[in-house]
Each structure stands twice: as C-alpha cells, then as structure tokens.
Scaffold this motif. Structure first.
Motif, PDB file in Angstrom:
ATOM      1  N   LYS A 109       0.132  -1.259  -0.268  1.00 20.58           N
ATOM      2  CA  LYS A 109      -0.079   0.031  -0.262  1.00 20.58           C
ATOM      3  C   LYS A 109       0.915   1.583   0.368  1.00 20.58           C
ATOM      4  O   LYS A 109       0.175   2.261  -0.874  1.00 20.58           O
ATOM      5  CB  LYS A 109      -1.284  -0.121   1.278  1.00 20.58           C
ATOM      6  CG  LYS A 109      -2.107   1.354   1.159  1.00 20.58           C
ATOM      7  CD  LYS A 109      -2.723   0.964   2.732  1.00 20.58           C
ATOM      8  CE  LYS A 109      -3.894   2.273   2.259  1.00 20.58           C
ATOM      9  NZ  LYS A 109      -4.914   2.012   3.697  1.00 20.58           N
ATOM     10  N   THR A 110       1.856   1.311   0.633  1.00 18.45           N
ATOM     11  CA  THR A 110       2.863   2.758   1.336  1.00 18.45           C
ATOM     12  C   THR A 110       3.589   2.756  -0.421  1.00 18.45           C
ATOM     13  O   THR A 110       3.666   3.199  -0.562  1.00 18.45           O
ATOM     14  CB  THR A 110       4.081   2.773   2.328  1.00 18.45           C
ATOM     15  OG1 THR A 110       2.983   2.299   3.043  1.00 18.45           O
ATOM     16  CG2 THR A 110       4.123   3.521   2.204  1.00 18.45           C
ATOM     17  N   LEU A 126       2.152   9.357  -5.695  1.00 23.14           N
ATOM     18  CA  LEU A 126       2.265  10.481  -5.781  1.00 23.14           C
ATOM     19  C   LEU A 126       3.598  10.822  -6.064  1.00 23.14           C
ATOM     20  O   LEU A 126       3.040  12.513  -6.904  1.00 23.14           O
ATOM     21  CB  LEU A 126       2.673  10.610  -4.103  1.00 23.14           C
ATOM     22  CG  LEU A 126       1.680  10.748  -3.200  1.00 23.14           C
ATOM     23  CD1 LEU A 126       2.570  10.842  -1.715  1.00 23.14           C
ATOM     24  CD2 LEU A 126       0.539  12.144  -3.123  1.00 23.14           C
ATOM     25  N   VAL A 127       4.254  10.962  -6.404  1.00 22.53           N
ATOM     26  CA  VAL A 127       5.564  10.401  -6.686  1.00 22.53           C
ATOM     27  C   VAL A 127       5.364  10.847  -9.244  1.00 22.53           C
ATOM     28  O   VAL A 127       5.650  12.094  -9.655  1.00 22.53           O
ATOM     29  CB  VAL A 127       6.688  10.084  -7.879  1.00 22.53           C
ATOM     30  CG1 VAL A 127       8.047  10.222  -8.717  1.00 22.53           C
ATOM     31  CG2 VAL A 127       7.155   9.996  -6.124  1.00 22.53           C
ATOM     32  N   PRO A 132       0.777  15.939 -13.718  1.00 17.46           N
ATOM     33  CA  PRO A 132      -0.515  15.967 -13.108  1.00 17.46           C
ATOM     34  C   PRO A 132      -1.261  15.411 -13.757  1.00 17.46           C
ATOM     35  O   PRO A 132      -2.751  14.678 -13.601  1.00 17.46           O
ATOM     36  CB  PRO A 132      -0.539  16.941 -13.230  1.00 17.46           C
ATOM     37  CG  PRO A 132       0.738  18.111 -13.744  1.00 17.46           C
ATOM     38  CD  PRO A 132       1.651  16.678 -14.251  1.00 17.46           C
ATOM     39  N   SER A 133      -1.466  15.687 -15.314  1.00 16.15           N
ATOM     40  CA  SER A 133      -2.562  15.341 -16.057  1.00 16.15           C
ATOM     41  C   SER A 133      -2.171  13.380 -16.571  1.00 16.15           C
ATOM     42  O   SER A 133      -1.586  12.964 -16.443  1.00 16.15           O
ATOM     43  CB  SER A 133      -2.283  15.934 -17.516  1.00 16.15           C
ATOM     44  OG  SER A 133      -2.008  15.705 -18.268  1.00 16.15           O
ATOM     45  N   SER A 134      -3.683  12.977 -16.347  1.00 15.97           N
ATOM     46  CA  SER A 134      -3.457  11.539 -17.091  1.00 15.97           C
ATOM     47  C   SER A 134      -3.011  11.566 -18.387  1.00 15.97           C
ATOM     48  O   SER A 134      -2.486  10.393 -19.161  1.00 15.97           O
ATOM     49  CB  SER A 134      -4.378  11.086 -17.892  1.00 15.97           C
ATOM     50  OG  SER A 134      -5.703  11.497 -18.917  1.00 15.97           O
ATOM     51  N   ILE A 135      -3.031  12.581 -19.642  1.00 15.62           N
ATOM     52  CA  ILE A 135      -2.492  12.135 -20.252  1.00 15.62           C
ATOM     53  C   ILE A 135      -0.548  12.070 -20.516  1.00 15.62           C
ATOM     54  O   ILE A 135       0.311  11.769 -20.957  1.00 15.62           O
ATOM     55  CB  ILE A 135      -2.167  12.928 -21.433  1.00 15.62           C
ATOM     56  CG1 ILE A 135      -3.754  13.362 -22.134  1.00 15.62           C
ATOM     57  CG2 ILE A 135      -0.956  13.157 -23.352  1.00 15.62           C
ATOM     58  CD1 ILE A 135      -4.547  14.157 -23.391  1.00 15.62           C
ATOM     59  N   GLY A 136      -0.097  13.049 -19.449  1.00 18.83           N
ATOM     60  CA  GLY A 136       1.155  13.263 -19.223  1.00 18.83           C
ATOM     61  C   GLY A 136       1.770  12.301 -18.125  1.00 18.83           C
ATOM     62  O   GLY A 136       2.911  11.216 -18.986  1.00 18.83           O
ATOM     63  N   ALA A 137       0.951  11.341 -17.577  1.00 23.64           N
ATOM     64  CA  ALA A 137       1.336  10.123 -17.226  1.00 23.64           C
ATOM     65  C   ALA A 137       1.108   8.867 -17.654  1.00 23.64           C
ATOM     66  O   ALA A 137       2.376   8.172 -17.559  1.00 23.64           O
ATOM     67  CB  ALA A 137      -0.337   9.334 -16.016  1.00 23.64           C
ATOM     68  N   ALA A 138       0.883   8.879 -19.136  1.00 23.04           N
ATOM     69  CA  ALA A 138       0.929   7.450 -20.089  1.00 23.04           C
ATOM     70  C   ALA A 138       2.016   8.146 -20.672  1.00 23.04           C
ATOM     71  O   ALA A 138       2.592   7.215 -21.098  1.00 23.04           O
ATOM     72  CB  ALA A 138      -0.557   7.866 -21.008  1.00 23.04           C
TER      73      ALA A 138
END
Length: 108
Positions: free
Chosen positions: A37-38, A45-46, A52-58
C-alpha cells in the motif's frame, strides 16, 4: 559427469533467466507484498507530481517502458554479457583469477 562450472558455461542464458525471474519476484513483492500500500501510494504521488494530467502520466509510463526495454536489450540479447556472481566465484569464466587465488606479496 559434467561439473557445475561446465554446466554454467553451457547455459549462461539459464542463469540470466534465473536473475530475471528473481527480479520480477522482487518487484511483485514490492507491489503486492507487506509494504504494498505504501509503495503504490508513493508511486502515485511521484507520478502525479511529475505528470499531473492523465495524458502526461501515459507519456511518462510509455517513455519509462521504452527506456527500460532499450536498457535491457543488450543484456538480454548479447551472448557475451557476463554475470558477476560476487562474492561467489564466477561460474561463467572459471579460469579468471579470484582474490583467493592471487599470491600474497611480501612487503620489503
């Protein structure tokens, strides 16, 4: 009967596979094990901070996977890559000297 060193020389890919499976098991334990979980919260968080956006995360995830495959390719596909079993003796190159084999030099 073949010795362990001869078997290791005949099957270096097997030892690389053992290391890959051990690493995959370690990664699974980190994700699903006692501190899972941690680990997942920290990873989220990282990723949220970096992209911050879902496209950036992808994009970050895709670039990480591509980078990992580029870095792993020479290790997985190159037959001349040696695994160093420190502090154990090197099973792939039995003729290489080990610290125990080197003669001690007397100080004069």
């Amino acid at each position: 009967a073949a010795t362990a060193v001869e078997e290791a020389q005949a099957r270096p890919l097997a030892y690389s596979s053992i290391l890959a499976v051990a690493f995959a098991g370690l990664a699974l334990m980190a994700w699903f094990g006692p501190g899972a979980k941690t680990s997942r919260i920290g990873a989220r968080l990282v990723l949220r901070t970096v992209a911050p956006s879902s496209i950036g995360a992808a994009v970050v995830i895709a670039l990480s996977l591509i980078g990992g495959s580029v870095l792993a390719r020479p290790v997985l596909l190159d037959d001349t890559y040696d695994i160093h079993w420190a502090p154990l003796p090197n099973l792939i190159e039995p003729d290489s000297p080990t610290p125990q084999d080197e003669p001690e030099q007397d100080e004069q």
